[in-house]
Structures are given as C-alpha cells and as structure tokens.
Write a protein that holds these residues in place. Structure first.
Motif, PDB file in Angstrom:
ATOM      1  N   VAL A  55      50.812  47.735  17.131  1.00 54.44           N
ATOM      2  CA  VAL A  55      51.908  47.713  16.163  1.00 54.44           C
ATOM      3  C   VAL A  55      51.671  46.652  15.078  1.00 54.44           C
ATOM      4  O   VAL A  55      52.321  46.676  14.035  1.00 54.44           O
ATOM      5  N   ASP A  56      50.731  45.758  15.292  1.00 57.63           N
ATOM      6  CA  ASP A  56      50.431  44.714  14.313  1.00 57.63           C
ATOM      7  C   ASP A  56      49.426  45.154  13.256  1.00 57.63           C
ATOM      8  O   ASP A  56      48.825  44.315  12.586  1.00 57.63           O
ATOM      9  N   THR A  57      49.229  46.456  13.102  1.00 56.47           N
ATOM     10  CA  THR A  57      48.397  46.975  12.013  1.00 56.47           C
ATOM     11  C   THR A  57      49.272  47.847  11.116  1.00 56.47           C
ATOM     12  O   THR A  57      50.280  48.417  11.567  1.00 56.47           O
ATOM     13  N   SER A  63      53.801  54.313  11.338  1.00 57.60           N
ATOM     14  CA  SER A  63      54.140  55.451  12.201  1.00 57.60           C
ATOM     15  C   SER A  63      55.418  55.168  12.990  1.00 57.60           C
ATOM     16  O   SER A  63      56.241  56.064  13.172  1.00 57.60           O
ATOM     17  N   VAL A  64      55.604  53.942  13.441  1.00 62.94           N
ATOM     18  CA  VAL A  64      56.831  53.586  14.158  1.00 62.94           C
ATOM     19  C   VAL A  64      58.027  53.695  13.205  1.00 62.94           C
ATOM     20  O   VAL A  64      59.052  54.278  13.560  1.00 62.94           O
ATOM     21  N   ARG A  65      57.900  53.174  11.996  1.00 63.91           N
ATOM     22  CA  ARG A  65      58.988  53.262  11.009  1.00 63.91           C
ATOM     23  C   ARG A  65      59.336  54.715  10.695  1.00 63.91           C
ATOM     24  O   ARG A  65      60.508  55.080  10.619  1.00 63.91           O
ATOM     25  N   GLU A  66      58.314  55.539  10.490  1.00 61.76           N
ATOM     26  CA  GLU A  66      58.538  56.947  10.133  1.00 61.76           C
ATOM     27  C   GLU A  66      59.217  57.702  11.261  1.00 61.76           C
ATOM     28  O   GLU A  66      60.186  58.427  11.030  1.00 61.76           O
ATOM     29  N   ILE A  82      53.909  54.061  22.017  1.00 60.17           N
ATOM     30  CA  ILE A  82      53.103  53.531  23.113  1.00 60.17           C
ATOM     31  C   ILE A  82      51.822  52.891  22.603  1.00 60.17           C
ATOM     32  O   ILE A  82      51.069  53.494  21.837  1.00 60.17           O
ATOM     33  N   SER A  83      51.598  51.647  23.044  1.00 57.18           N
ATOM     34  CA  SER A  83      50.373  50.920  22.716  1.00 57.18           C
ATOM     35  C   SER A  83      50.074  49.965  23.869  1.00 57.18           C
ATOM     36  O   SER A  83      50.815  49.908  24.838  1.00 57.18           O
ATOM     37  N   PHE A  93      58.487  43.013  16.654  1.00 50.04           N
ATOM     38  CA  PHE A  93      58.351  43.959  15.564  1.00 50.04           C
ATOM     39  C   PHE A  93      59.648  44.738  15.356  1.00 50.04           C
ATOM     40  O   PHE A  93      60.150  44.850  14.246  1.00 50.04           O
ATOM     41  N   CYS A  94      60.198  45.284  16.426  1.00 49.24           N
ATOM     42  CA  CYS A  94      61.419  46.088  16.306  1.00 49.24           C
ATOM     43  C   CYS A  94      62.590  45.255  15.801  1.00 49.24           C
ATOM     44  O   CYS A  94      63.378  45.720  14.976  1.00 49.24           O
TER      45      CYS A  94
END
Length: 165
Positions: A55-57, A63-66, A82-83, A93-94
């Motif tokens: 998620v740090d890229t 993709s998470v935002r979308e 999932i990562s 991040f969230c």
C-alpha cells in the motif's frame, strides 16, 4: 507460472490464479486490529479481492482508493485489499486517506494466501510479495473473474472487475 513485468523487466509468480468457476481457496489473514478473517467469514456476499505488493506504493494506494469509491455503491459486496504490509501500515494508510469502504487484510504472518492463490512473486526485487491481481468471488464461493495485471506498475481493469459482479 504467470509471466509479469516490473517496469518492463520480466519476473514470475509461483503459479497461476485460480480458474473461473473453481471454488475459491479459503484463507486466514490478519486484520488491522490484529484479529483474523477468513474467506468463509464473507460467505453469501460478492467478494472483490484487490491484491497488491504494498500500500506504500502509488499504484497500490490508487487501487485501494478506487475500490473504496466504487464499493460504496455496491450491494451485498465486500472489497478485501490484501498485501503483505504490516497491519499497522495498512491502518495508518486508511486513517490518513479516510478509507472506510474496504477491508484491509495482511498476509504477513504466513504468506499462505499468496501461495494458495499462486500469486507470490518468485524472483526480482519484489520476490515474496504479492503480484497485482484482482479476483472476484461470487456469493456461492466460486471464482467469477480474475485479472493478473501483467505490468505491476499498471492499475487493474476496474470496469471489467466490477462488471463480473
């Protein structure tokens, strides 16, 4: 194994994603609260598995935002992001992004998810992380759609994934 690239450089996954029509493999992943969730916990719902290296890229975060935006309007559907990121990084991040329509899950503890879904990267600088992929599991637990993104820095095809629901 899937042949994918990272900025044009060839790398491979350990295998291929489950086939459409197969029963989706169950899993146990760590939540941001350090609990555990299994695929079977979401039985009876359509499930979007948004899978990525970290998620740090930029692309992973996008993709998470979308999916967070698109998930707000979907009935009887859950998005699992999932990562192998630590749950602490996922929660940070969230919180910073106001992400609340997806569930972040981590495969950091065992790596079993990446192996069961055959999307663990086996070589190159991202070895042992997950490749970028989307798997849709229908309310009956069957794989309805898969996308192994061929270039890791590219976003998944959101439209095709959502159409499969």
């Amino acid at each position: 194994m899937a042949d994918i690239t990272l900025k044009g450089n060839a790398i491979n996954t350990i295998g291929n994603l489950p086939k459409v029509g197969e029963t989706a493999p169950d899993f146990s992943l760590t939540t941001v609260e350090l609990g555990h969730k299994k695929l079977s916990d979401f039985a009876g719902k359509n499930i979007i598995l948004n899978i990525f290296p970290s998620v740090d890229t930029g692309t992973c975060a996008t993709s998470v935002r979308e999916f967070n935006k698109k998930a707000a309007n979907l009935e009887n559907t859950v998005v699992l992001c999932i990562s192998k990121d630590l749950p602490f990084a996922q929660a940070r991040f969230c919180g910073a992004e106001g992400i609340d329509n997806v569930e972040m899950l981590s495969d950091f503890a065992t790596g079993d998810f990446g192996k069961k879904y055959q999307l663990e990267i086996e070589n190159g600088p991202l070895a042992h992380l997950h490749s970028r992929a989307v798997v849709i599991v229908d309310k009956n637990g069957k794989v309805a759609y898969t996308e192994q993104v061929s270039e890791i820095v590219d976003e998944p095809n959101y439209k095709a994934a959502l159409k499969a629901i």
